[in-house]
Design a protein around this motif. Structure first.
Motif, mmCIF file in Angstrom:
data_model
loop_
_atom_site.group_PDB
_atom_site.id
_atom_site.type_symbol
_atom_site.label_atom_id
_atom_site.label_comp_id
_atom_site.label_asym_id
_atom_site.label_seq_id
_atom_site.Cartn_x
_atom_site.Cartn_y
_atom_site.Cartn_z
ATOM 1 N N TRP A 47 0.846 -1.189 0.000
ATOM 2 C CA TRP A 47 0.000 0.000 0.000
ATOM 3 C C TRP A 47 0.882 1.239 0.000
ATOM 4 N N HIS A 48 0.517 2.209 -0.832
ATOM 5 C CA HIS A 48 1.286 3.448 -0.944
ATOM 6 C C HIS A 48 0.336 4.642 -0.906
ATOM 7 N N HIS A 49 0.667 5.624 -0.057
ATOM 8 C CA HIS A 49 -0.095 6.873 -0.041
ATOM 9 C C HIS A 49 0.371 7.691 -1.238
ATOM 10 N N VAL A 50 -0.545 8.009 -2.125
ATOM 11 C CA VAL A 50 -0.184 8.640 -3.390
ATOM 12 C C VAL A 50 -0.434 10.140 -3.385
ATOM 13 N N GLN A 51 -1.614 10.556 -2.925
ATOM 14 C CA GLN A 51 -2.000 11.956 -3.089
ATOM 15 C C GLN A 51 -3.097 12.313 -2.104
ATOM 16 N N ASP A 52 -3.180 13.595 -1.738
ATOM 17 C CA ASP A 52 -4.261 14.118 -0.917
ATOM 18 C C ASP A 52 -5.189 14.965 -1.773
ATOM 19 N N PHE A 53 -6.483 14.892 -1.466
ATOM 20 C CA PHE A 53 -7.492 15.689 -2.157
ATOM 21 C C PHE A 53 -8.276 16.491 -1.134
ATOM 22 N N ALA A 54 -8.821 17.601 -1.534
ATOM 23 C CA ALA A 54 -9.605 18.466 -0.640
ATOM 24 C C ALA A 54 -10.777 17.686 -0.051
ATOM 25 N N PRO A 55 -11.246 18.080 1.125
ATOM 26 C CA PRO A 55 -12.361 17.363 1.766
ATOM 27 C C PRO A 55 -13.611 17.255 0.900
ATOM 28 N N ASP A 56 -13.805 18.186 -0.022
ATOM 29 C CA ASP A 56 -14.995 18.146 -0.876
ATOM 30 C C ASP A 56 -14.701 17.553 -2.256
ATOM 31 N N ASP A 57 -13.544 16.884 -2.429
ATOM 32 C CA ASP A 57 -13.152 16.368 -3.740
ATOM 33 C C ASP A 57 -13.018 14.849 -3.740
ATOM 34 N N LEU A 58 -14.040 14.146 -3.226
ATOM 35 C CA LEU A 58 -14.019 12.691 -3.240
ATOM 36 C C LEU A 58 -14.040 12.164 -4.673
ATOM 37 N N GLY A 59 -14.740 12.838 -5.556
ATOM 38 C CA GLY A 59 -14.788 12.427 -6.965
ATOM 39 C C GLY A 59 -13.416 12.475 -7.613
ATOM 40 N N GLY A 60 -12.642 13.498 -7.306
ATOM 41 C CA GLY A 60 -11.283 13.599 -7.840
ATOM 42 C C GLY A 60 -10.412 12.460 -7.351
ATOM 43 N N CYS A 61 -10.599 12.061 -6.097
ATOM 44 C CA CYS A 61 -9.848 10.940 -5.543
ATOM 45 C C CYS A 61 -10.180 9.653 -6.298
ATOM 46 N N TRP A 67 -7.497 5.864 -12.539
ATOM 47 C CA TRP A 67 -6.340 5.981 -13.432
ATOM 48 C C TRP A 67 -5.254 4.990 -13.006
ATOM 49 N N TYR A 68 -5.028 4.877 -11.686
ATOM 50 C CA TYR A 68 -4.028 3.925 -11.202
ATOM 51 C C TYR A 68 -4.457 2.491 -11.501
ATOM 52 N N LEU A 69 -5.755 2.179 -11.369
ATOM 53 C CA LEU A 69 -6.231 0.836 -11.717
ATOM 54 C C LEU A 69 -5.974 0.523 -13.188
ATOM 55 N N ASP A 70 -6.229 1.501 -14.041
ATOM 56 C CA ASP A 70 -6.027 1.319 -15.476
ATOM 57 C C ASP A 70 -4.554 1.175 -15.839
ATOM 58 N N ASN A 71 -3.676 1.607 -14.947
ATOM 59 C CA ASN A 71 -2.245 1.588 -15.240
ATOM 60 C C ASN A 71 -1.458 0.634 -14.343
ATOM 61 N N GLY A 72 -2.100 -0.442 -13.883
ATOM 62 C CA GLY A 72 -1.366 -1.517 -13.231
ATOM 63 C C GLY A 72 -1.543 -1.687 -11.736
ATOM 64 N N ALA A 73 -2.246 -0.810 -11.056
ATOM 65 C CA ALA A 73 -2.469 -0.997 -9.619
ATOM 66 C C ALA A 73 -3.497 -2.098 -9.414
ATOM 67 N N LEU A 86 -5.531 9.260 -1.130
ATOM 68 C CA LEU A 86 -5.573 8.177 -2.099
ATOM 69 C C LEU A 86 -4.461 7.197 -1.768
ATOM 70 N N TRP A 87 -4.841 5.949 -1.498
ATOM 71 C CA TRP A 87 -3.911 4.862 -1.236
ATOM 72 C C TRP A 87 -4.054 3.848 -2.367
ATOM 73 N N VAL A 88 -2.917 3.368 -2.874
ATOM 74 C CA VAL A 88 -2.905 2.452 -3.998
ATOM 75 C C VAL A 88 -2.163 1.184 -3.606
ATOM 76 N N LEU A 89 -2.731 0.021 -3.958
ATOM 77 C CA LEU A 89 -2.100 -1.261 -3.699
ATOM 78 C C LEU A 89 -1.415 -1.742 -4.964
ATOM 79 N N THR A 90 -0.124 -1.986 -4.858
ATOM 80 C CA THR A 90 0.656 -2.511 -5.978
ATOM 81 C C THR A 90 1.363 -3.770 -5.534
ATOM 82 N N ASP A 91 2.046 -4.417 -6.457
ATOM 83 C CA ASP A 91 2.784 -5.633 -6.130
ATOM 84 C C ASP A 91 4.043 -5.349 -5.334
ATOM 85 N N SER A 92 4.550 -4.122 -5.424
ATOM 86 C CA SER A 92 5.801 -3.829 -4.723
ATOM 87 C C SER A 92 5.596 -2.851 -3.585
#
Length: 92
Positions: A47-61, A67-73, A86-92
């Motif tokens: 698990w990797h912490h990737v990015q923070d989004f504003a409290p009212d920007d759940l859609g952006g998250c 996008w990360y799912l489409d690119n290998g996460a 935003l936390w992303v699970l990868t193989d590494s």
């Protein structure tokens, strides 16, 4: 003269650090921080912490997570922490 001033500053710093009131306040702050960390789910391996989004920007998250799912996460999560993290699970 300069040595005396340095010694006075050092002695003041040591006195402040060893003052009983400060030690108790620092210990309680440290234990409060540890309790806060224990309350937050710990990210497991991969698990990797990737990015923070504003409290009212759940859609952006979710958009960025997709996008990360489409690119290998393997998975993503938008976790509330005052902001959306935003936390992303990868193989590494």
């Amino acid at each position: 003269m300069k040595i005396d001033k340095r010694f006075a500053v050092l002695a003041t710093a040591v006195a402040l650090l060893t003052a009983p009131g400060l030690a108790v306040a620092q210990a309680s702050a440290t234990s409060a921080a540890a309790a806060e960390r224990a309350a937050v789910p710990v990210a497991g391996p991969g698990w990797h912490h990737v990015q923070d989004f504003a409290p009212d920007d759940l859609g952006g998250c979710h958009t960025r997570g997709q996008w990360y799912l489409d690119n290998g996460a393997n998975r993503y999560e938008c976790r509330p922490a005052g902001v959306w993290q935003l936390w992303v699970l990868t193989d590494s």
